[in-house]
Design a protein around this motif. Structure first.
Motif, PDB file in Angstrom:
ATOM      1  N   ILE A 150     -12.593 -14.518 105.858  1.00 17.79           N
ATOM      2  CA  ILE A 150     -13.892 -14.548 105.181  1.00 17.79           C
ATOM      3  C   ILE A 150     -13.907 -13.545 104.030  1.00 17.79           C
ATOM      4  N   PHE A 151     -13.341 -12.375 104.255  1.00 12.80           N
ATOM      5  CA  PHE A 151     -13.248 -11.373 103.184  1.00 12.80           C
ATOM      6  C   PHE A 151     -12.430 -11.910 102.019  1.00 12.80           C
ATOM      7  N   ALA A 152     -11.317 -12.589 102.325  1.00  9.87           N
ATOM      8  CA  ALA A 152     -10.485 -13.176 101.266  1.00  9.87           C
ATOM      9  C   ALA A 152     -11.237 -14.266 100.512  1.00  9.87           C
ATOM     10  N   CYS A 153     -12.047 -15.049 101.247  1.00 10.54           N
ATOM     11  CA  CYS A 153     -12.846 -16.091 100.591  1.00 10.54           C
ATOM     12  C   CYS A 153     -13.837 -15.490  99.601  1.00 10.54           C
ATOM     13  N   PHE A 154     -14.442 -14.364  99.983  1.00  9.15           N
ATOM     14  CA  PHE A 154     -15.369 -13.693  99.077  1.00  9.15           C
ATOM     15  C   PHE A 154     -14.636 -13.090  97.875  1.00  9.15           C
ATOM     16  N   LEU A 155     -13.368 -12.748  98.061  1.00  6.75           N
ATOM     17  CA  LEU A 155     -12.596 -12.176  96.959  1.00  6.75           C
ATOM     18  C   LEU A 155     -12.284 -13.193  95.864  1.00  6.75           C
ATOM     19  N   ILE A 156     -12.183 -14.470  96.232  1.00  4.04           N
ATOM     20  CA  ILE A 156     -11.770 -15.489  95.266  1.00  4.04           C
ATOM     21  C   ILE A 156     -12.714 -15.562  94.064  1.00  4.04           C
ATOM     22  N   PRO A 157     -14.043 -15.669  94.252  1.00  2.00           N
ATOM     23  CA  PRO A 157     -14.917 -15.684  93.073  1.00  2.00           C
ATOM     24  C   PRO A 157     -14.814 -14.410  92.236  1.00  2.00           C
ATOM     25  N   VAL A 158     -14.528 -13.280  92.901  1.00  2.00           N
ATOM     26  CA  VAL A 158     -14.403 -12.022  92.169  1.00  2.00           C
ATOM     27  C   VAL A 158     -13.100 -11.989  91.381  1.00  2.00           C
ATOM     28  N   GLY A 159     -12.005 -12.330  92.054  1.00  2.00           N
ATOM     29  CA  GLY A 159     -10.694 -12.261  91.408  1.00  2.00           C
ATOM     30  C   GLY A 159     -10.511 -13.287  90.303  1.00  2.00           C
ATOM     31  N   THR A 160     -11.065 -14.481  90.493  1.00  2.00           N
ATOM     32  CA  THR A 160     -10.943 -15.516  89.460  1.00  2.00           C
ATOM     33  C   THR A 160     -12.040 -15.404  88.399  1.00  2.00           C
TER      34      THR A 160
END
Length: 469
Positions: A209-219
């Motif tokens: 879930i943490f990684a999923c939240f990172l995707i909008p931030v990282g991209t």
């Protein structure tokens, strides 16, 4: 070496399928989402693994699957209509070559979504399909999340397994898929049976879930931020302590803000206004052109009809002049711009009939999932549905995933996204399965009433029979 590892793994899965043909269905889910054919350099691109698993899944079901409990639903019928309608518009497309290229993968995605519910006739199969889909997405999300943490990410940076900005590997699409997968991850932490929801599963789920939240931030995908907001609003429906949830969410956001890069703030700032942002300005112009085009061509122009658009608009350009900011409007002419919206994608390519079919398909899914949610929660409240406590939460998770996708699709041309069509197929399977459970429960209730009636009317020992009265 990578080619050999991927080819060996897929060969092993295909071999298992000869004993359990449903495994071939799972293999296709894995291949279509993760696209391992694009990861290799020699073997994988040459063997056309997607086509092989697609044919194996269908042949295995036709020849070896018992098909007990398989039902054809109304939503599958709607997808059949959409499939044939897309075929018709493709044969009359404004740009035949481009339309044929898109048709090559759209028909397969629609066909498999129609076919998938027929193979899922048990809870184990439903959970297996959902788990394979989730883990395939997780492979992309986790690897991208690691790169974001170590390298900081950035808009249009290569964070994925493949150097390809299409399909699920397009940054905004992956951001939407990642966020809409979170409700499903949470469901597995409570009701999964393939992997028992112990501390290890919950720890992995929390990290995912943490990684999923990172995707909008990282991209730096603006759509991802909108999807996160939708997820938070939907979560308020089920949490018991809403005020605590809101305060906790706000606290996490404030703590995370100092760690976000400046480029993220600058990109998110364009959400509130189209001024100075060419991407947002052209979207509005494309949507206006598409609406006018659909009025002139009610049945649409086939796939990639946007290639015929051309428009001129005034673009505000900001320039610093000393201590002041000067705004200059320049005339910009653009053409062949993509729709950047699933709604306008359907409207431009399939016209008003296609848009109606697409909206009907999704609206019916939201309604069906809501019916399952309420019916099975009511059963559990009455002490019924023992052993089926997972049904209502799964319907909720699939409904939330669909809502997040629909909001995200307003700003992306992902009307035919295969992952979402697979989720629709799972919704159809859950709808059929819940109806079958309800029918079985109703039959048991009738049998129980008959037995009670026979017991009540049976003469007591020593009492005169009706014939002697």
């Amino acid at each position: 070496m990578l080619d050999l590892a991927l080819a060996g793994f897929i060969a092993l899965v295909m071999a298992i399928g000869f004993r359990r043909p449903f495994v071939w269905v799972l293999a296709y889910l894995y291949v279509d989402i993760l696209a391992p054919g694009k990861m290799g350099y020699t073997i994988m691109p040459a063997i056309q693994i997607s086509l092989i698993t697609f044919l194996a899944a269908f042949a295995g079901w036709m020849l070896a699957d018992p098909k007990k409990g398989a039902r054809f639903t109304l939503r599958q019928g709607i997808m059949v209509v959409l499939l044939f309608y897309c075929w018709w518009t493709t044969s009359n497309a404004d740009f035949p070559e481009f339309a044929a290229t898109k048709w090559e993968w759209v028909w397969k995605a629609l066909f498999f979504a129609i076919f998938l519910p027929l193979t899922i006739t048990t809870k184990l199969r439903l959970e297996s399909a959902l788990l394979v889909m989730l883990l395939s997405v997780a492979a992309i999300v986790i690897s991208a999340g690691i790169k974001i943490v170590l390298g900081g990410g950035g808009y249009e940076n290569n964070l994925f397994f493949v150097n390809d900005n299409s399909g699920i590997y397009e940054s905004s699409t992956l951001a939407t898929v990642a966020i809409c997968s979170i409700p499903i991850v949470i469901w597995f932490t409570k009701y999964g049976t393939i992997f028992k929801p112990d501390w290890r599963v919950k720890l992995f789920a929390a990290a995912l879930i943490f990684a999923c939240f990172l995707i909008p931030v990282g991209t730096e995908a603006r759509t991802g931020l909108v999807c996160i907001a939708v997820l938070m609003v939907l979560a308020l429906r089920d949490v018991k302590r809403r005020l605590t949830f809101i305060v906790a969410g706000a606290t996490i956001v404030f703590v995370a803000l100092p760690f976000l890069p400046q480029s993220y703030y600058e990109r998110m700032a364009t959400l509130g206004s189209t001024d100075g942002d060419e991407s947002a300005s052209t979207r509005l112009a494309v949507w206006g052109w598409t609406f006018d085009y659909a009025n002139e061509n009610p049945t649409g122009g086939g796939f990639d009809a946007f290639r015929g658009n051309s428009f001129t608009y005034n673009m505000p350009i900001r320039e610093e002049q000393g201590n002041t900011m000067a705004v200059e409007y320049r005339e910009v002419t653009d053409e062949g711009r993509a729709y950047h919206s699933a709604v306008f994608e359907m409207l431009g390519e399939q016209g008003w009939p296609g848009l109606f079919i697409w909206l009907w398909l999704h609206a019916l899914g939201l309604w069906q999932m809501e019916r399952i949610r309420r019916k099975w929660r009511k059963k559990q409240g009455n002490g019924e549905g023992e052993g089926e406590e997972w049904v209502a939460p799964l319907a909720t998770a699939l409904q939330y995933a669909q809502i997040i996708y629909l909001v995200g699709s307003l700003f992306q041309g992902i009307a035919y996204q295969p992952y979402v069509l697979m989720l629709i197929g799972l919704q159809c399977a859950l709808w059929t399965y819940s109806k079958r459970l309800h029918a079985v429960a109703a039959e048991k209730a009738r049998e129980s009433k008959v037995r009670e009636s026979d017991t009540n009317t049976k003469p007591m020992l020593g009492s005169p029979s009706p014939a002697h009265v």
